[in-house]
Design a protein around this motif. Structure first.
Motif: not given
Length: 435
Positions: A125-141
């Motif tokens: 999901f993060q990769a599809r939304h341009g978010v660094i792929e941490t695997g952690v659901v942070n606020q931006q995610t």
């Protein structure tokens, strides 16, 4: 002596999966790390974002999202940080959300435990939304997860119009800079040759949408400080640190071209506006790095290297005053000069290593497209979304950058903030549109 019983590994894992978690902390007693489904990874596409294939893939994505909307959309995920091992009802909501958008299979269920399958789905999901792929659901995610499905559908429909505009006759060799994605790609024979993470214009100093051509490469360029930077940045920095000019290799010249010393200027006034400031050549301190690429345009912007490479590791890369900074700029220049006689990669490296100002005309000039695309599909069935950072989609969706990422350090948040003059005293000045 009593014989030791050997418990099969499969049974051990099954027993562990059934063991109770720590209810008081919401964290499981172990970190589950089973092999995640390889289908959850997002490969880098070789299909140009400006292409008929992307148009067709976006049309297919629109149909999928219409079905999602007709089915009631997806559930909201509670505002709670989640990571591998978390155990809460929020994880069940997260699973349901990821199932609807196709980021994880429905067969994985709605368990309240955040296992490695969920972690892989979050990375996807993060990769599809341009978010660094941490695997952690942070606020931006979380913010991206909770954008309603109908908003995403309208975003795709809006961007389909933009994509159709640029789907024909772009040239055999060209460059695309997608501003919301803060990414640049070079294209030849219908395939992406190189990808480059980029730094683009701040919200209040936006990179322009345009069609142009790259016509010249400047190796080891000088940077002349524009009047607005002198007023807004240079004077305050010198007031805070009298050694700033010296530390950043910036020289002062009067109208006759004679070099002055910084102490000859009254920094408590606007006296500095009467002089010319020029930063020496040097890739590790010059704001343009080791190379600048001239592109024909009326906005005074261009593409260039930067000594501040750390920006390429950030989610938020809207940091310039309209120009575009490029990661792996040497590969980019090699693409531009590929058909220019005498300028192979070795020649490029030698020019940079010389430390001398060298200007090379790109022959033939290469078409360059700066576009604004926040949603698109790819032929492999992946749907990409980016934040509507300049609010041009007309959907009034909340900006992800409005809510700080509570997993970042204070220093990282400060570096990401889109504010003028936010650089530390020792940091080099950054190029602006009006130079």
């Amino acid at each position: 002596m009593q014989k030791l019983k050997i418990i099969p590994l499969s049974l051990t894992l099954a027993l562990a999966a059934a063991a109770p978690a720590r209810a008081e902390t919401g964290q499981a007693e172990w970190a589950q790390r089973y092999d995640a489904d390889a289908r959850l990874t997002v490969a880098r596409s070789t299909t140009p974002i400006l292409s008929e294939a992307t148009v067709a893939a976006t049309e297919a994505a629109i149909e999928r999202y219409r079905q999602i909307v007709d089915g009631g959309g997806w559930p909201m995920v509670p505002n709670q940080q989640l990571r591998l091992g978390s155990n809460s009802a929020a994880v069940s909501a997260l699973r349901r959300r990821l199932i609807v958008s196709g980021d994880i299979g429905h067969e994985t269920g709605t368990s309240p435990i955040f296992d490695s399958y969920v972690e892989a789905a979050v990375r996807r999901f993060q990769a599809r939304h341009g978010v660094i792929e941490t695997g952690v659901v942070n606020q931006q995610t979380l913010n991206a997860l909770n954008v309603p499905a109908d908003t995403r559908l309208r975003q795709l429909e809006t961007n389909l119009v933009r994509l159709r505009t640029f789907s024909h006759d772009l040239g055999n060799r060209y460059v695309t800079a997608n501003i919301p994605a803060a990414q640049v790609e070079t294209v030849e024979n219908g395939q992406v040759v190189t990808h480059h993470i980029a730094g683009v214009g701040k919200i209040d100093r936006q990179s322009p949408v345009m069609q142009t051509k790259a016509y010249q490469v400047n190796f080891n360029p000088f940077w002349t400080v524009p009047a607005s930077v002198i007023r807004k940045d240079l004077i305050p920095k010198m007031q805070a640190d009298p050694n700033y000019l010296h530390d950043n290799h910036i020289r002062v010249y009067d109208k006759e071209g004679q070099e002055l010393q910084p102490e000859q200027i009254n920094w408590r006034s606007l006296d500095a506006m009467n002089y010319k400031f020029r930063q020496d050549i040097g890739g590790d301190f010059n704001s343009l790095g080791v190379v600048r690429i001239d592109i024909a345009n009326p906005y005074g912007v261009y593409m260039h290297d930067t000594p501040a490479k750390g920006v390429f590791g950030d989610d938020f890369r809207f940091v310039s005053s309209g120009c575009i900074r490029l990661q792996n700029v040497r590969d980019y220049v090699a693409f531009l000069l590929r058909e220019t006689p005498g300028w192979d990669r070795d020649a490029i490296d030698r020019a940079i290593a010389s430390g001398e100002r060298i200007d090379v005309k790109i022959t033939p000039a290469v078409p360059v497209y700066w576009v604004y695309v926040t949603a698109w599909g790819t032929p492999d069935g992946i749907t990409q979304f980016r934040e509507d950072i300049y609010q041009r989609d007309g959907l009034n969706a909340p900006r992800l950058a409005d809510t700080p990422d509570y997993t970042q350090t204070g220093a990282t948040q400060q570096a990401a903030a889109p504010q003028a003059g936010a650089h530390s005293v020792r940091q080099p000045l950054l190029p602006r549109d009006d130079q």
